[in-house]
Design an enzyme around this catalytic site. Structure first.
Site, short mmCIF file in Angstrom:
data_model
loop_
_atom_site.label_atom_id
_atom_site.label_comp_id
_atom_site.label_asym_id
_atom_site.label_seq_id
_atom_site.Cartn_x
_atom_site.Cartn_y
_atom_site.Cartn_z
CG HIS A 141 -1.68 0.69 1.17
ND1 HIS A 141 -2.07 1.56 2.96
CD2 HIS A 141 -2.22 1.78 0.50
CE1 HIS A 141 -3.12 2.50 2.56
NE2 HIS A 141 -3.50 2.98 0.90
CB CYS A 169 0.51 2.30 7.80
SG CYS A 169 2.57 1.87 8.50
CG HIS A 170 -3.52 3.01 6.32
ND1 HIS A 170 -1.92 2.92 5.27
CD2 HIS A 170 -3.17 4.81 6.45
CE1 HIS A 170 -1.13 4.53 5.72
NE2 HIS A 170 -2.07 4.61 6.19
N GLY A 171 -4.03 -1.24 8.34
CA GLY A 171 -4.99 -1.89 8.59
C GLY A 171 -4.53 -2.84 8.02
N PRO A 185 -6.94 -1.71 2.42
CG PRO A 185 -6.04 -0.11 3.64
CD PRO A 185 -6.83 -1.97 3.72
#
Length: 211
Positions: A141, A169-171, A185
């Site tokens: 990502h 960071c964004h799962g 993501p």
């Protein structure tokens, strides 16, 4: 206290816009948001000695030899190649068996998307040998380094979690073959670098064959 996630340069990676629309919205997406607050908790991963070239040679992308004999089943060693972390996971038979169980949750189960998986690694384990996963530990990502979540279920993970990696960071979730789950993501599976087995106890990362 957990450390801030390390960001690596990630040129040439796919954009999330390239991920085909998926009509199914599974439990994983909601869980990714819920777990985000605890994603940064460090997981203890045993490290072992390896035979590495000089810092200058590594920066230039020289191949890196890694001795596998001290990596116990169920543990992972992180080497460095081209300035990037390369994970070498010694999968147990239970880990191997769990790979087939998550196929329905995966965005690209057969690693068909170009650029991230060599032809010889387009198999369930994305590897040359079932018990060994070798992949670049950088999320596709925005370049964070995911954290290992090897335990099945529990620890804030989904009840049917078979083990894998979670990007703090964004799962984004990845299974134990580095394959990304649907509706995450991250648009692609983790990169499999070139490597080959010198013998049963040693691999060379950075080239696909001797010579």
């Amino acid at each position: 206290m957990s450390q801030e996630p390390k960001i690596y340069e990630n040129e040439g990676q796919s954009s999330p816009d390239t991920l085909p629309a998926d009509p199914s919205r599974r439990f994983w997406l909601g869980t990714a948001c819920a777990v985000g607050g605890v994603a940064g908790v460090a997981t203890a991963v045993p490290f072992v000695a390896s035979m590495n070239p000089s810092e200058r040679a590594k920066a230039a992308g020289a191949p890196v030899q890694v001795n596998l004999s001290a990596i116990a089943p169920g543990t992972m060693f992180t080497a460095e190649w081209q300035g990037k972390p390369v994970w070498i996971l010694h999968r147990t038979q239970e880990m191997i068996d769990g790979l087939a169980k998550v196929r329905g949750h995966l965005a690209d189960p057969d690693s068909d998307r170009p650029g991230f998986t060599p032809e010889w690694a387009k198999n369930e384990g994305r590897s040359r040998k079932d018990q060994w996963l070798v992949c670049v530990g950088i999320c596709t990502h925005l370049g964070c380094s995911p954290s290992p979540r090897f335990a099945r279920g529990g620890d804030g993970m989904p009840a049917d979690w078979e083990g894998g990696f979670l990007c703090p960071c964004h799962g984004s979730y990845f299974d134990l073959a580095g394959r990304v789950l649907k509706n995450m993501p991250a648009p692609d599976n983790l990169l499999v670098p070139p490597y080959y087995f010198i013998d049963d106890n040693n691999i060379m990362v950075g080239v696909e064959q001797a010579g």
